[in-house]
Design an enzyme around this catalytic site. Structure first.
Site, PDB file in Angstrom:
ATOM      1  N   LEU A 179       0.865  -1.174   0.000  1.00 57.51           N
ATOM      2  CA  LEU A 179       0.000   0.000   0.000  1.00 57.51           C
ATOM      3  C   LEU A 179       0.902   1.225   0.000  1.00 57.51           C
ATOM      4  CD1 LEU A 179      -3.070   0.511   0.101  1.00 57.51           C
ATOM      5  CD2 LEU A 179      -2.903   0.618   2.590  1.00 57.51           C
ATOM      6  N   ASP A 180       0.632   2.180  -0.893  1.00 59.47           N
ATOM      7  CA  ASP A 180       1.472   3.373  -0.997  1.00 59.47           C
ATOM      8  C   ASP A 180       1.568   4.099   0.341  1.00 59.47           C
ATOM      9  OD1 ASP A 180       1.873   2.947  -3.684  1.00 59.47           O
ATOM     10  OD2 ASP A 180       0.373   4.393  -4.358  1.00 59.47           O
TER      11      ASP A 180
END
Length: 304
Positions: A49-50
């Site tokens: 996940l960024d």
């Protein structure tokens, strides 16, 4: 044993921490934090996940790491905001503005274009992504100033709906398959509406069987006393396989599978063929694998 040795001792603990990853933390940092909090010998995550995104980051401890591929292949749900009027180099708020437009789509136009982004569609991943180009990460090349043009590839979008709409920003929710870049989706929706846009915020609400409803935060973990109380927040290994068919075995079959052996499935309802499934004995995960010609063939054996 010295105090330092006690502190560094790692535990062979297995299960899932369904983390609501905070903003501005990398997935690797989140895994490191959880691993430290539980003194876990082994940990990993199921789907990066960024850093600028929040939401569901399934963190596998111990034997749960063997179920990471199944979770990564699961359906994902994202809620995201598109900021209208500007495109950025990263397709989110981190990058520099590279194009602008005065066009602001109305709600009707936005809702009318969304069906074009459902089903199997072709998507060009963002230049700032972890995909490799000639052995190098695309984001490394992009940060070095090189022009990165990634090839389009097919993705699956099950559904996309408008949550709220405003003149400067709209919030949408998308249900999609593996490999979908929400930043690219926002970019392409804006371009289809004759304007520019980028992701202003991003939250992952579900990954496979894991959802916002069964997640915990770093703050919750830290506030819970180490030991049995904190361990109670660990979800069972089997939860990561919940989207796959389960086959329950008898004691003899379980013993054979525990040693990695193929077994014949018996009984009137025994399956003849399955691409992917898992087997259990008395509620405990034994292995994941497939069924061919009525035989279960283990791919990964769980030592629980």
């Amino acid at each position: 044993m010295s105090l330092n040795q006690q502190k560094s001792k790692k535990r062979a603990i297995s299960g899932w921490i369904v983390l609501n990853k905070p903003y501005d933390m990398t997935s690797t940092q989140a895994v490191g934090k959880v691993r430290w909090l539980f003194s876990a010998a082994k940990a990993g995550h199921a789907g990066t996940l960024d850093p600028l995104a929040t939401g569901i980051l399934p963190i596998a401890l111990g034997e749960a790491t063997k179920a990471v591929p199944q979770v990564q292949d699961g359906t994902k749900v994202y809620r995201f905001a598109i900021a209208w009027g500007s495109a950025t180099s990263t397709d989110d708020t981190e990058g520099e503005v590279v194009a602008a437009s005065d066009v602001r789509p109305d709600q009707g136009a936005l809702e009318a274009v969304l069906p074009r982004f459902t089903g199997t569609i072709m998507q060009r991943p963002p230049a700032f992504s972890a995909l490799k180009v000639d052995g190098e990460r695309a984001y490394d090349l992009a940060r070095a100033g090189e022009t990165v043009q990634l090839a389009e590839r097919p993705i699956e979008v099950e559904a996309i709906r408008l949550v709220s709409h405003g003149p400067e920003q709209s919030v949408l929710e998308v249900t999609c398959g593996k490999g979908t870049y929400v930043r690219a989706l926002a970019r392409d929706i804006a371009e289809a509406l004759g304007t520019r846009g980028h992701v202003a915020s991003l939250h992952r609400a579900a990954v496979g069987p894991f959802t916002d409803e069964n997640c915990v935060t770093i703050e919750q973990l830290e506030a819970t006393e180490a030991g049995p109380e904190r361990d109670a927040l660990i979800a069972p290994v089997s939860l990561g396989l919940a989207d796959l068919p389960e086959i329950r075995l008898d004691a003899g079959q379980a013993g054979a599978v525990a040693h990695g052996n193929t077994i014949l499935l018996t009984g009137a309802g025994a399956p003849v063929a399955m691409d992917e499934c898992w087997v259990s004995f008395k509620g405990k995960v034994l292995a994941s694998g497939s069924v061919e010609f009525g035989q279960f063939k283990p791919r990964r054996v769980f030592n629980l």
